[in-house]
Design a protein around this motif. Structure first.
Motif, PDB file in Angstrom:
ATOM      1  N   UNK A  55      -5.730   6.935  -2.744  1.00  0.00           N
ATOM      2  CA  UNK A  55      -5.782   5.877  -1.955  1.00  0.00           C
ATOM      3  C   UNK A  55      -6.588   4.758  -2.267  1.00  0.00           C
ATOM      4  N   UNK A  56      -7.878   5.419  -3.090  1.00  0.00           N
ATOM      5  CA  UNK A  56      -9.074   4.338  -3.702  1.00  0.00           C
ATOM      6  C   UNK A  56      -8.339   3.478  -4.649  1.00  0.00           C
ATOM      7  N   UNK A  57      -7.429   4.248  -5.588  1.00  0.00           N
ATOM      8  CA  UNK A  57      -6.688   2.972  -6.752  1.00  0.00           C
ATOM      9  C   UNK A  57      -5.817   2.294  -5.953  1.00  0.00           C
ATOM     10  N   UNK A  58      -5.128   2.695  -5.065  1.00  0.00           N
ATOM     11  CA  UNK A  58      -4.077   1.485  -4.214  1.00  0.00           C
ATOM     12  C   UNK A  58      -4.967   0.583  -3.564  1.00  0.00           C
ATOM     13  N   UNK A  68      -6.759  -5.312  -3.896  1.00  0.00           N
ATOM     14  CA  UNK A  68      -8.005  -6.322  -3.831  1.00  0.00           C
ATOM     15  C   UNK A  68      -8.804  -6.374  -2.517  1.00  0.00           C
ATOM     16  N   UNK A  69      -8.864  -4.893  -1.743  1.00  0.00           N
ATOM     17  CA  UNK A  69      -9.534  -4.713  -0.424  1.00  0.00           C
ATOM     18  C   UNK A  69     -10.713  -4.229  -0.968  1.00  0.00           C
ATOM     19  N   UNK A  70     -11.945  -5.005  -0.807  1.00  0.00           N
ATOM     20  CA  UNK A  70     -13.060  -4.718  -1.401  1.00  0.00           C
ATOM     21  C   UNK A  70     -14.060  -4.130  -0.220  1.00  0.00           C
ATOM     22  N   UNK A  71     -13.954  -4.898   0.935  1.00  0.00           N
ATOM     23  CA  UNK A  71     -14.902  -4.582   1.724  1.00  0.00           C
ATOM     24  C   UNK A  71     -14.451  -3.213   2.521  1.00  0.00           C
ATOM     25  N   UNK A  72     -15.547  -2.456   3.070  1.00  0.00           N
ATOM     26  CA  UNK A  72     -15.400  -1.029   3.529  1.00  0.00           C
ATOM     27  C   UNK A  72     -14.503  -1.390   4.806  1.00  0.00           C
ATOM     28  N   UNK A  73     -14.639  -2.579   5.590  1.00  0.00           N
ATOM     29  CA  UNK A  73     -14.125  -2.739   7.087  1.00  0.00           C
ATOM     30  C   UNK A  73     -12.886  -2.712   6.885  1.00  0.00           C
ATOM     31  N   UNK A  74     -12.271  -3.476   5.834  1.00  0.00           N
ATOM     32  CA  UNK A  74     -10.825  -3.754   5.637  1.00  0.00           C
ATOM     33  C   UNK A  74     -10.087  -2.351   4.913  1.00  0.00           C
ATOM     34  N   UNK A 129       0.958  -0.949   0.060  1.00  0.00           N
ATOM     35  CA  UNK A 129      -0.145  -0.109  -0.220  1.00  0.00           C
ATOM     36  C   UNK A 129       0.907   1.186  -0.001  1.00  0.00           C
ATOM     37  N   UNK A 130       1.944   1.295   0.692  1.00  0.00           N
ATOM     38  CA  UNK A 130       2.739   2.422   0.864  1.00  0.00           C
ATOM     39  C   UNK A 130       3.601   2.358  -0.367  1.00  0.00           C
ATOM     40  N   UNK A 131       4.016   1.607  -0.890  1.00  0.00           N
ATOM     41  CA  UNK A 131       4.876   1.605  -2.169  1.00  0.00           C
ATOM     42  C   UNK A 131       3.835   1.914  -3.380  1.00  0.00           C
ATOM     43  N   UNK A 132       2.557   1.537  -3.547  1.00  0.00           N
ATOM     44  CA  UNK A 132       1.519   1.946  -4.507  1.00  0.00           C
ATOM     45  C   UNK A 132       1.475   3.689  -4.123  1.00  0.00           C
TER      46      UNK A 132
END
Length: 107
Positions: free
Chosen positions: A62-65, A70-76, A51-54
């Motif tokens: 942030x959304x694109x990263x 592949x973090x789809x759930x809003x809790x994750x 995530x940091x690298x992206x």
């Protein structure tokens, strides 16, 4: 805790990933991201370095990263987005080193 043996070489793999994205050894030691999502239990601790690298090297939003990871759930997504790395700030308030400095100054 859960009866599973620890993954061999996991700490080494994290250090290699952190060096790959240019983090110093002090910064590597300070990264404390929760291993699992508090709500659904999905493993997210292994996604922090990527995530940091992206964000920094590929300059994604942030959304694109998060979509790339592949973090789809809003809790994750919340777990990664709202993570505040306080470990480095807390090291400034290490009571043992302050006592040691005060004791050494009085001699």
């Amino acid at each position: 805790v859960c009866g599973r043996p620890p993954i061999a070489g996991a700490a080494g793999a994290t250090a290699v990933a952190a060096r790959r994205i240019g983090l110093t050894r002090e910064r590597q030691a300070a990264m404390i991201i929760p291993v699992r999502c508090f709500t659904c239990g999905k493993v997210i601790g292994n996604k922090w370095e990527m995530y940091l690298m992206l964000l920094h090297q590929q300059e994604l939003t942030e959304k694109e990263a998060l979509d790339e990871l592949k973090l789809r759930r809003y809790c994750c997504r919340r777990m990664v987005l709202c993570h505040v790395d306080l470990a480095q700030r807390l090291l400034n308030y290490n009571a043992l080193s302050v006592r040691h400095q005060v004791a050494g100054a009085g001699s």
